[in-house]
Scaffold this motif. Structure first.
Motif, PDB file in Angstrom:
ATOM      1  N   LEU A   1      24.916  39.445  51.437  1.00  0.00           N
ATOM      2  CA  LEU A   1      24.585  39.895  50.090  1.00  0.00           C
ATOM      3  C   LEU A   1      24.912  38.818  49.062  1.00  0.00           C
ATOM      4  N   ARG A   2      24.104  38.737  48.034  1.00  0.00           N
ATOM      5  CA  ARG A   2      24.372  37.812  46.931  1.00  0.00           C
ATOM      6  C   ARG A   2      25.297  38.490  45.914  1.00  0.00           C
ATOM      7  N   THR A   3      26.161  37.729  45.289  1.00  0.00           N
ATOM      8  CA  THR A   3      27.064  38.281  44.275  1.00  0.00           C
ATOM      9  C   THR A   3      27.133  37.354  43.073  1.00  0.00           C
ATOM     10  N   GLN A   4      27.406  37.943  41.926  1.00  0.00           N
ATOM     11  CA  GLN A   4      27.645  37.180  40.698  1.00  0.00           C
ATOM     12  C   GLN A   4      28.824  37.812  39.969  1.00  0.00           C
ATOM     13  N   HIS A   5      29.863  37.040  39.781  1.00  0.00           N
ATOM     14  CA  HIS A   5      31.086  37.540  39.150  1.00  0.00           C
ATOM     15  C   HIS A   5      30.801  37.998  37.725  1.00  0.00           C
ATOM     16  N   LEU A   6      31.321  39.160  37.370  1.00  0.00           N
ATOM     17  CA  LEU A   6      31.223  39.666  36.005  1.00  0.00           C
ATOM     18  C   LEU A   6      32.552  39.555  35.278  1.00  0.00           C
ATOM     19  N   PHE A   7      33.587  40.206  35.824  1.00  0.00           N
ATOM     20  CA  PHE A   7      34.899  40.147  35.172  1.00  0.00           C
ATOM     21  C   PHE A   7      35.992  40.557  36.150  1.00  0.00           C
ATOM     22  N   GLU A   8      37.203  40.210  35.786  1.00  0.00           N
ATOM     23  CA  GLU A   8      38.391  40.621  36.522  1.00  0.00           C
ATOM     24  C   GLU A   8      39.041  41.754  35.736  1.00  0.00           C
ATOM     25  N   GLU A   9      39.287  42.855  36.408  1.00  0.00           N
ATOM     26  CA  GLU A   9      39.847  44.030  35.746  1.00  0.00           C
ATOM     27  C   GLU A   9      41.292  44.240  36.159  1.00  0.00           C
TER      28      GLU A   9
ATOM     29  N   ILE B   1      26.394  52.439  31.084  1.00  0.00           N
ATOM     30  CA  ILE B   1      25.923  53.087  29.853  1.00  0.00           C
ATOM     31  C   ILE B   1      25.549  52.057  28.785  1.00  0.00           C
ATOM     32  N   PRO B   2      26.380  51.049  28.503  1.00  0.00           N
ATOM     33  CA  PRO B   2      25.946  50.016  27.542  1.00  0.00           C
ATOM     34  C   PRO B   2      24.668  49.299  27.983  1.00  0.00           C
ATOM     35  N   VAL B   3      24.520  49.076  29.298  1.00  0.00           N
ATOM     36  CA  VAL B   3      23.306  48.420  29.794  1.00  0.00           C
ATOM     37  C   VAL B   3      22.079  49.295  29.544  1.00  0.00           C
ATOM     38  N   ILE B   4      22.196  50.581  29.835  1.00  0.00           N
ATOM     39  CA  ILE B   4      21.071  51.504  29.629  1.00  0.00           C
ATOM     40  C   ILE B   4      20.683  51.561  28.149  1.00  0.00           C
ATOM     41  N   LEU B   5      21.676  51.591  27.270  1.00  0.00           N
ATOM     42  CA  LEU B   5      21.382  51.627  25.834  1.00  0.00           C
ATOM     43  C   LEU B   5      20.707  50.340  25.375  1.00  0.00           C
ATOM     44  N   ALA B   6      21.123  49.194  25.947  1.00  0.00           N
ATOM     45  CA  ALA B   6      20.489  47.920  25.603  1.00  0.00           C
ATOM     46  C   ALA B   6      19.052  47.883  26.111  1.00  0.00           C
ATOM     47  N   LEU B   7      18.831  48.439  27.293  1.00  0.00           N
ATOM     48  CA  LEU B   7      17.475  48.482  27.842  1.00  0.00           C
ATOM     49  C   LEU B   7      16.556  49.338  26.975  1.00  0.00           C
TER      50      LEU B   7
ATOM     51  N   HIS C   1      24.813  40.731  33.096  1.00  0.00           N
ATOM     52  CA  HIS C   1      25.782  39.633  33.033  1.00  0.00           C
ATOM     53  C   HIS C   1      26.094  39.270  31.580  1.00  0.00           C
ATOM     54  N   GLY C   2      25.066  39.201  30.754  1.00  0.00           N
ATOM     55  CA  GLY C   2      25.286  38.844  29.358  1.00  0.00           C
ATOM     56  C   GLY C   2      26.103  39.860  28.588  1.00  0.00           C
ATOM     57  N   LEU C   3      25.965  41.127  28.952  1.00  0.00           N
ATOM     58  CA  LEU C   3      26.693  42.185  28.233  1.00  0.00           C
ATOM     59  C   LEU C   3      28.134  42.342  28.706  1.00  0.00           C
ATOM     60  N   THR C   4      28.423  41.967  29.955  1.00  0.00           N
ATOM     61  CA  THR C   4      29.726  42.330  30.527  1.00  0.00           C
ATOM     62  C   THR C   4      30.572  41.157  30.996  1.00  0.00           C
ATOM     63  N   ALA C   5      30.000  39.995  31.207  1.00  0.00           N
ATOM     64  CA  ALA C   5      30.771  38.899  31.795  1.00  0.00           C
ATOM     65  C   ALA C   5      31.910  38.483  30.875  1.00  0.00           C
ATOM     66  N   GLY C   6      33.018  38.114  31.512  1.00  0.00           N
ATOM     67  CA  GLY C   6      34.155  37.600  30.740  1.00  0.00           C
ATOM     68  C   GLY C   6      35.378  38.481  30.866  1.00  0.00           C
TER      69      GLY C   6
ATOM     70  N   ARG D   1      15.637  40.243  38.217  1.00  0.00           N
ATOM     71  CA  ARG D   1      16.426  39.098  37.743  1.00  0.00           C
ATOM     72  C   ARG D   1      16.733  39.239  36.255  1.00  0.00           C
ATOM     73  N   TRP D   2      15.745  39.670  35.474  1.00  0.00           N
ATOM     74  CA  TRP D   2      15.961  39.836  34.032  1.00  0.00           C
ATOM     75  C   TRP D   2      17.026  40.903  33.767  1.00  0.00           C
ATOM     76  N   VAL D   3      16.978  42.015  34.500  1.00  0.00           N
ATOM     77  CA  VAL D   3      17.978  43.071  34.302  1.00  0.00           C
ATOM     78  C   VAL D   3      19.361  42.570  34.693  1.00  0.00           C
ATOM     79  N   ARG D   4      19.450  41.831  35.797  1.00  0.00           N
ATOM     80  CA  ARG D   4      20.758  41.285  36.205  1.00  0.00           C
ATOM     81  C   ARG D   4      21.307  40.345  35.128  1.00  0.00           C
ATOM     82  N   GLU D   5      20.442  39.526  34.554  1.00  0.00           N
ATOM     83  CA  GLU D   5      20.892  38.622  33.485  1.00  0.00           C
ATOM     84  C   GLU D   5      21.357  39.415  32.268  1.00  0.00           C
ATOM     85  N   LEU D   6      20.694  40.520  31.982  1.00  0.00           N
ATOM     86  CA  LEU D   6      21.122  41.368  30.868  1.00  0.00           C
ATOM     87  C   LEU D   6      22.513  41.930  31.129  1.00  0.00           C
TER      88      LEU D   6
END
Length: 294
Positions: A156-164, A108-114, A289-294, A282-287
């Motif tokens: 499959l390729r993966t990119q870590h976002l966060f540990e929950e 939902i935060p990603v969709i709102l940012a888009l 990652h930027g909104l959620t990583a950490g 790629r741009w959406v994936r970077e978005l």
């Protein structure tokens, strides 16, 4: 058909001179002459006829010139568009697979940012189905997933976002929620658990309790984390929920850490190699990652 042949034909028809066309294309004159011979065979026409000063196009060549230029210009435009992705004007559909918990906390935060940064990108959210995810990504039914990666899917390729991790929630003023800070006190509380597949009344937490000689009191089993806050807010039930779920709007709850419980899970971006080079994806994936990583 070799696309380079068509590019060479376009330049030959423009220059009408093999030497000048070869220089413009960065080819030797014999190499371009060989390409011209292949073009003549392909179209069954001389295409360019030599005169004492230059070459002149045949009627067939003149007939080919405009559609050839239009086709190559369209191809160049497509390559330029792909290379210089502009999110503010890009028209793109992106399919994301995720659980309802990730949909509420990440999608939902990603969709709102888009909506603000790339208003013409449309997002289709699919319910995550782990057994079929690899095939969906390979077939292009899903462009990427936001989920816990499966170590068995090495393709499959993966990119870590966060540990929950999990926290315990109960209604405001719950008289016994603090008992959960010990294993015995936790086991004595009536609880809601979440079984995404439906119907299960145990999770890995129960195996951990059993190893310490305890068994918790499970009342209802829910299919989604999203309904849990409402269930516990108006009862004496408690529940373990992912911490990020509490960032979404919901009823006021008591929230406590469970110090003896170290269970957590990784959330990552997951995509197939077929999507790796797509500038829009790629741009959406970077978005994300930027909104959620950490």
């Amino acid at each position: 058909m070799d696309l380079n042949l068509l590019v060479s034909l376009e330049v030959l028809l423009a220059e009408r001179n093999v030497t000048k066309a070869a220089s413009r294309l960065g080819l030797s004159q014999p190499a371009l002459s060989a390409q011209l011979n292949r073009l003549r065979d392909l179209f069954e026409d001389p295409l360019l006829v030599p005169t004492h000063r230059r070459m002149i196009p045949t009627a067939k060549a003149l007939e080919l010139l405009e559609p050839l230029r239009a086709s190559l210009d369209q191809f160049r435009k497509m390559l330029q568009s792909h290379d210089s992705f502009a999110p503010e004007t890009a028209e793109l559909k992106v399919a994301i697979a995720c659980t309802d918990y990730v949909e509420a906390t990440v999608a939902i935060p990603v969709i709102l940012a888009l909506r603000k940064q790339a208003p013409k990108i449309r997002v289709a959210v699919h319910r995550l189905n782990p057994p079929t995810l690899a095939r969906q990504l390979a077939d292009g039914d899903v462009d990427f997933a936001i989920a816990t990666p499966d170590p068995l899917n090495q393709d499959l390729r993966t990119q870590h976002l966060f540990e929950e991790n999990y926290v315990l929630v109960g209604r405001k003023g719950h008289p016994r929620i603090k008992d959960a800070r010990t294993v015995e006190g936790f086991a004595g509380l009536e609880q809601v658990i979440v079984s995404p597949s439906g119907g299960s009344f145990s999770t890995p937490v129960d195996a951990l309790l059993a190893a310490q000689g305890c068994q918790r009191r499970v009342a209802p089993s829910a299919a989604s984390f999203l309904i849990v806050p409402g269930m516990v807010a108006s009862s004496d039930l408690v529940a373990l929920v992912p911490r990020r779920l509490l960032r979404t709007a919901g009823p006021p709850l008591d929230v406590i850490e469970v110090p003896w419980l170290s269970e957590s899970f990784e959330v990552a971006l997951i995509w197939h190699e077929r999507s790796q080079g797509h500038q829009g994806h790629r741009w959406v994936r970077e978005l994300v990652h930027g909104l959620t990583a950490g």
